[in-house]
Design a protein around this motif. Structure first.
Motif, PDB file in Angstrom:
ATOM      1  N   ASP A 150      29.746  43.722  45.573  1.00 27.94           N
ATOM      2  CA  ASP A 150      29.945  43.017  44.402  1.00 27.94           C
ATOM      3  C   ASP A 150      29.036  43.207  43.286  1.00 27.94           C
ATOM      4  O   ASP A 150      29.348  42.930  42.083  1.00 27.94           O
ATOM      5  CB  ASP A 150      30.684  41.619  44.655  1.00 27.94           C
ATOM      6  N   LEU A 151      27.761  43.544  43.632  1.00 33.17           N
ATOM      7  CA  LEU A 151      26.882  43.818  42.523  1.00 33.17           C
ATOM      8  C   LEU A 151      26.668  45.199  42.495  1.00 33.17           C
ATOM      9  O   LEU A 151      25.615  45.571  41.543  1.00 33.17           O
ATOM     10  CB  LEU A 151      25.536  43.179  42.999  1.00 33.17           C
ATOM     11  N   LEU A 152      27.142  46.018  43.137  1.00 29.83           N
ATOM     12  CA  LEU A 152      26.947  47.356  43.065  1.00 29.83           C
ATOM     13  C   LEU A 152      28.116  48.344  42.208  1.00 29.83           C
ATOM     14  O   LEU A 152      29.282  47.849  42.351  1.00 29.83           O
ATOM     15  CB  LEU A 152      26.931  48.196  44.353  1.00 29.83           C
ATOM     16  N   SER A 153      27.813  49.101  41.571  1.00 32.21           N
ATOM     17  CA  SER A 153      28.909  49.668  40.477  1.00 32.21           C
ATOM     18  C   SER A 153      29.827  50.658  41.490  1.00 32.21           C
ATOM     19  O   SER A 153      29.391  51.097  42.293  1.00 32.21           O
ATOM     20  CB  SER A 153      28.191  50.703  39.672  1.00 32.21           C
ATOM     21  N   GLN A 154      30.965  50.846  41.240  1.00 30.20           N
ATOM     22  CA  GLN A 154      31.959  51.672  41.708  1.00 30.20           C
ATOM     23  C   GLN A 154      31.022  53.168  42.040  1.00 30.20           C
ATOM     24  O   GLN A 154      31.469  53.735  42.967  1.00 30.20           O
ATOM     25  CB  GLN A 154      33.078  51.728  40.889  1.00 30.20           C
ATOM     26  N   LEU A 181      23.313  36.372  38.255  1.00 28.08           N
ATOM     27  CA  LEU A 181      24.054  36.767  39.179  1.00 28.08           C
ATOM     28  C   LEU A 181      25.584  36.669  38.972  1.00 28.08           C
ATOM     29  O   LEU A 181      26.201  37.626  39.507  1.00 28.08           O
ATOM     30  CB  LEU A 181      23.488  35.856  40.522  1.00 28.08           C
ATOM     31  N   ASP A 182      25.986  35.362  38.471  1.00 24.44           N
ATOM     32  CA  ASP A 182      27.365  35.281  38.148  1.00 24.44           C
ATOM     33  C   ASP A 182      27.789  36.272  37.186  1.00 24.44           C
ATOM     34  O   ASP A 182      28.942  37.020  37.164  1.00 24.44           O
ATOM     35  CB  ASP A 182      27.568  33.922  37.559  1.00 24.44           C
ATOM     36  N   GLU A 183      27.018  36.832  36.290  1.00 26.05           N
ATOM     37  CA  GLU A 183      27.626  37.737  35.116  1.00 26.05           C
ATOM     38  C   GLU A 183      27.627  39.145  35.992  1.00 26.05           C
ATOM     39  O   GLU A 183      28.513  39.928  35.627  1.00 26.05           O
ATOM     40  CB  GLU A 183      26.535  38.147  34.303  1.00 26.05           C
ATOM     41  N   ALA A 184      26.550  39.492  36.803  1.00 25.72           N
ATOM     42  CA  ALA A 184      26.739  40.802  37.622  1.00 25.72           C
ATOM     43  C   ALA A 184      28.130  40.857  38.444  1.00 25.72           C
ATOM     44  O   ALA A 184      28.612  41.865  38.617  1.00 25.72           O
ATOM     45  CB  ALA A 184      25.507  41.068  38.527  1.00 25.72           C
ATOM     46  N   ARG A 185      28.425  39.738  39.186  1.00 27.25           N
ATOM     47  CA  ARG A 185      29.634  39.639  39.600  1.00 27.25           C
ATOM     48  C   ARG A 185      31.123  39.694  39.102  1.00 27.25           C
ATOM     49  O   ARG A 185      31.874  40.356  39.522  1.00 27.25           O
ATOM     50  CB  ARG A 185      29.776  38.466  40.683  1.00 27.25           C
ATOM     51  N   ALA A 186      30.574  39.265  37.770  1.00 28.64           N
ATOM     52  CA  ALA A 186      31.889  39.327  36.887  1.00 28.64           C
ATOM     53  C   ALA A 186      32.388  40.571  36.598  1.00 28.64           C
ATOM     54  O   ALA A 186      33.446  41.038  36.429  1.00 28.64           O
ATOM     55  CB  ALA A 186      31.717  38.422  35.803  1.00 28.64           C
ATOM     56  N   ILE A 187      31.308  41.480  36.550  1.00 25.65           N
ATOM     57  CA  ILE A 187      31.569  43.022  35.918  1.00 25.65           C
ATOM     58  C   ILE A 187      31.281  43.990  36.765  1.00 25.65           C
ATOM     59  O   ILE A 187      31.600  44.960  36.569  1.00 25.65           O
ATOM     60  CB  ILE A 187      30.558  43.469  34.709  1.00 25.65           C
ATOM     61  N   SER A 242      22.127  47.092  32.273  1.00 24.44           N
ATOM     62  CA  SER A 242      20.952  46.587  31.427  1.00 24.44           C
ATOM     63  C   SER A 242      21.166  45.298  30.739  1.00 24.44           C
ATOM     64  O   SER A 242      20.275  44.595  30.425  1.00 24.44           O
ATOM     65  CB  SER A 242      20.605  47.717  30.642  1.00 24.44           C
ATOM     66  N   LEU A 243      22.398  45.157  30.167  1.00 21.53           N
ATOM     67  CA  LEU A 243      22.704  43.768  29.629  1.00 21.53           C
ATOM     68  C   LEU A 243      22.701  42.749  30.347  1.00 21.53           C
ATOM     69  O   LEU A 243      22.159  41.413  29.958  1.00 21.53           O
ATOM     70  CB  LEU A 243      24.019  43.920  28.836  1.00 21.53           C
ATOM     71  N   VAL A 244      22.970  42.678  31.765  1.00 27.51           N
ATOM     72  CA  VAL A 244      22.777  41.830  32.617  1.00 27.51           C
ATOM     73  C   VAL A 244      21.161  41.374  33.056  1.00 27.51           C
ATOM     74  O   VAL A 244      20.884  40.336  33.172  1.00 27.51           O
ATOM     75  CB  VAL A 244      23.476  41.805  33.762  1.00 27.51           C
ATOM     76  N   PHE A 245      20.483  42.493  33.181  1.00 31.37           N
ATOM     77  CA  PHE A 245      19.268  42.321  34.076  1.00 31.37           C
ATOM     78  C   PHE A 245      18.208  42.029  32.733  1.00 31.37           C
ATOM     79  O   PHE A 245      17.197  41.255  33.037  1.00 31.37           O
ATOM     80  CB  PHE A 245      18.910  43.626  34.721  1.00 31.37           C
ATOM     81  N   ALA A 246      18.366  42.585  31.557  1.00 31.43           N
ATOM     82  CA  ALA A 246      17.319  42.108  30.494  1.00 31.43           C
ATOM     83  C   ALA A 246      16.921  41.002  30.309  1.00 31.43           C
ATOM     84  O   ALA A 246      15.733  40.525  30.105  1.00 31.43           O
ATOM     85  CB  ALA A 246      17.888  42.871  29.118  1.00 31.43           C
ATOM     86  N   PRO A 247      17.859  39.865  30.437  1.00 35.70           N
ATOM     87  CA  PRO A 247      17.177  38.413  30.171  1.00 35.70           C
ATOM     88  C   PRO A 247      16.481  38.035  31.191  1.00 35.70           C
ATOM     89  O   PRO A 247      15.619  36.826  30.844  1.00 35.70           O
ATOM     90  CB  PRO A 247      18.666  37.644  30.031  1.00 35.70           C
TER      91      PRO A 247
END
Length: 520
Positions: free
Chosen positions: A45-49, A194-200, A205-210
Motif C-alpha cells: 500500500d505504500l508502493l506505486s502501481q 504515512l496516512d497520506e501515502a496509503r490514501a494515494i 514528492s508531495l507526501v515526502f517533502a514535509p
C-alpha cells in the motif's frame, strides 16, 4: 535418488497448485491460480502501481531466463504477492530438512483434517538471481526488500503503540520537558505522511517533502533515548540483587526511557520506510536504495535488541518484587522516596510485547514451574513456584524440587534439565534468588547414605565441589524415603567421568576393567 522416490516427486510436482520462491531470507514470491487462504501476502500500500508491476515483471524475466518457470510454476499460475516467513519458520528451516525430490521442496496446506493443496518451494540460484536486472528496471530483489519493509509498517503495530503514546503524553504533561514534546510532534508528522501515502497508494514528492527536513530531529531524538537505554542496560549487567536495587531506585526512569526509545525507533523506522518507498519511484537509484535498506534493517534490529535486553531484566525483577510481596499485585512498595502501586511489572510486560511485535515475534513470559517430582512433607506452596518462575532462567524447566537441609540451614533443592541448585529458605523467599546453578554434566558421583535410617544423607561430588544435604525426620516414612532414593537416582543418572579426567597408572593396571564388568 531411487526410481520410486523420483516417481513420488514427479507426482507431487504435478499435483502442486501453489509455489513459493524465496527471493531473500524470509521473503518469498507466492504463485498460484487464485489467492491462497491462510497465506497472507505483504501489503504494497505504500508502493506505486508501477513499482508493483516492476516486481511482477522482474520475476517473470528471472524465471524465464533461469528456466524456473517451466520446471516449477504452472503456466496458468499468477504472482499473488510476496509473503514474509515468520521467525519460527526461518529458524525451523535452519535445523530441519524439508521433503524434497532433489530439485524442489514439498509441503501441504490443510483443509480441515485433510490435505487441501500441495505446495512446493525453492530458492533461486545465484545465476538466476544475477538475472534480476534489466534495462531501465530497478533490481527486483531490492524492490522486494522495499516491499518487506513496507509490510513491517502495518496498522496493527501502530495501534499497539497506543499505550506508549498515552504514557509519553502523560510524561510530557508532568515534566514539561522539550524532548517529550519533540518526540510527540515527530511521531505525529510521520504518521500523517504515512496516512497520506496509503490514501494515494505511493510516497510521492508531495507526501515526502514535509517530513524530509525532519530527519536530523528524528535522529537526535532517537540517539537521546538510545543512549539513555544503553546506560540502563550497562547498569543492569550485575547480579540479581544489584539489579533489583538499581531498578528500585530508577524504575520510573527506566520505564520512561523504554517508552521513549520505542516510539523514537518506530518514528525513525517509518521515516526510513517512507524514504525507501519514495526512492523506489526512481529507477536509477539502485545503489542508494540498497544502502538505505541495509542501514534501516540494521538500525531497527539493534534498537529492538537493546530494548529486549533491558525489558527482559526489568520484567523479571519487577515480577520478582511482586511475587515476594505477601499482599500480591495490590501491594504498595517504596521505590526510592516515593510509594508506587505495584503496576510496573504489567507496564514493562506490555512494552516487551510491543517490542517483540516490532520484530514480527511473540513475547512469551516464562512458564509457571510444574516439576514432575517433588520431595516435600506436604503440598508445595504455590507462592514458591510464583517466585521460581522469575528467579530461574527463562528457558529453565524445573524437573524436581525437594525440601532439604544443608547443614543447619533449611533449604530447597531443585533440578532443571541442565542444572541443579541448593538455596536457603530465606534467599528464595525473601530475596528471590536461587543462587548458583551447577551443571548436571559436572556431577561425578552421587550416593544416598542410609547408614542412619532416620537421617539419610545425600552426597553429590561434582568437578569442583562436594555437596551434602539431609532431610527432616519426616523423610523416614517409607514413602518419603523412597522419594529420597529416587531424587538420588535422578542425580545419579547424570553422573559421568569425562575421558580427560580418567587416569591410567601402571601400578593399578591389573584393576582396569570395562564398566559393564563391574558388579559391585
Amino acid at each position: 535418488m531411487s526410481e520410486e522416490n523420483i516417481k513420488q516427486g514427479e507426482s507431487a510436482k504435478e499435483a502442486a497448485e501453489i509455489a513459493l520462491i524465496e527471493l531473500r531470507p524470509g521473503v518469498a514470491a507466492l504463485y498460484s491460480k487464485e489467492p491462497v487462504s491462510g497465506l497472507e501476502t505483504m501489503s504494497f500500500d505504500l508502493l506505486s502501481q508501477e513499482a508493483s508491476n516492476r516486481i511482477t515483471d522482474g520475476l517473470s524475466v528471472a524465471l524465464n531466463v533461469g528456466s524456473v518457470g517451466s520446471q516449477f510454476i504452472k503456466t496458468d499460475s499468477a504472482l499473488q504477492g510476496l509473503i514474509q516467513l515468520t521467525p519460527k519458520t526461518i529458524a525451523d528451516m535452519q535445523t530441519m530438512k524439508p521433503m524434497t525430490n532433489g530439485l524442489v521442496n514439498y509441503g501441504s496446506l490443510m483443509k480441515g483434517s485433510s490435505i487441501g493443496a500441495s505446495m512446493q518451494w525453492t530458492k533461486l540460484s545465484p545465476q538466476t538471481l544475477a538475472t534480476l536486472t534489466g534495462p531501465g528496471m530497478l533490481p527486483t530483489l531490492a524492490l522486494a526488500a522495499v516491499a518487506q519493509q513496507v509490510a513491517s509498517v502495518n496498522r496493527k503495530l501502530d495501534e499497539n503503540l497506543a499505550l506508549t503514546r498515552q504514557a509519553i503524553n502523560e510524561i510530557r504533561q508532568a515534566t514539561q520537558e522539550d524532548r517529550w514534546a519533540t518526540l510527540i510532534s515527530l511521531d505525529a508528522v510521520v504518521s500523517k505522511a504515512l496516512d497520506e501515502a496509503r490514501a494515494i497508494g505511493s510516497v510521492s514528492s508531495l507526501v515526502f517533502a514535509p517530513i524530509q527536513s525532519k530527519e536530523a530531529e528524528i535522529i537526535k531524538s532517537r540517539e537521546l533515548f538510545t543512549n539513555n537505554v544503553q546506560k540502563h542496560v550497562s547498569a543492569l549487567e550485575v547480579g540479581p540483587e544489584e539489579q533489583r536495587t538499581y531498578i528500585q531506585s530508577n524504575e520510573q526512569s527506566i520505564l520512561n526511557d523504554a517508552n521513549g526509545l520505542l516510539l523514537a525507533e518506530w518514528t525513525r523506522h517509518r521515516w526510513n520506510v517512507l524514504r525507501t518507498a519514495h526512492i523506489s519511484l526512481d529507477e536509477n537509484s539502485t545503489a542508494l536504495l540498497e544502502t538505505i535498506l541495509e542501514s534501516t534493517e540494521r538500525e531497527y534490529k539493534e534498537a529492538r535488541q537493546k530494548l529486549e535486553k533491558l525489558l527482559s531484566t526489568l520484567v523479571q525483577q519487577l515480577n520478582l518484587v511482586k511475587a515476594l510481596t505477601p499482599e500480591g499485585g495490590s501491594a504498595r512498595l517504596p521505590f526510592g522516596k516515593r510509594r508506587r502501586k505495584l503496576e510496573s511489572a504489567d507496564i514493562a510486560a506490555t512494552l516487551a510485547k510491543a517490542v517483540a511485535a516490532l520484530g514480527d515475534d511473540i513475547y512469551r513470559e516464562p512458564a509457571q514451574p510444574a516439576p514432575d517430582f517433588t520431595v516435600f512433607k506436604q503440598e508445595v506452596e504455590t507462592s514458591l513456584y510464583d517466585i521460581l518462575k522469575w528467579a530461574l532462567p527463562s528457558d529453565a524447566r524445573l524437573l524436581a524440587f525437594a525440601d532439604v537441609n544443608q547443614g543447619l540451614t533449611n533449604s530447597y533443592f531443585g533440578i532443571t534439565e541442565t542444572d541443579f541448585f541448593i538455596v536457603s529458605y530465606g534467599d528464595l523467599r525473601k530475596k528471590g534468588t536461587v543462587g548458583e546453578l551447577y551443571p548436571l554434566t559436572d556431577i561425578r558421583y552421587v550416593r544416598l547414605d542410609e547408614s542412619k535410617p532416620r537421617d539419610p544423607q545425600l552426597h553429590i561430588i561434582t568437578k569442583k565441589q562436594n555437596f551434602q544435604v539431609d532431610f527432616d525426620r519426616w523423610i523416614s516414612d517409607e514413602q518419603n524415603l523412597s522419594d529420597a532414593r529416587r531424587l538420588a537416582d535422578i542425580l545419579a543418572t547424570a553422573m559421568n567421568l569425562p575421558v580427560d579426567e580418567m587416569r591410567d597408572d601402571p601400578l593399578l593396571a591389573h584393576l582396569k576393567v570395562e564398566p559393564a564388568a563391574i558388579t559391585a
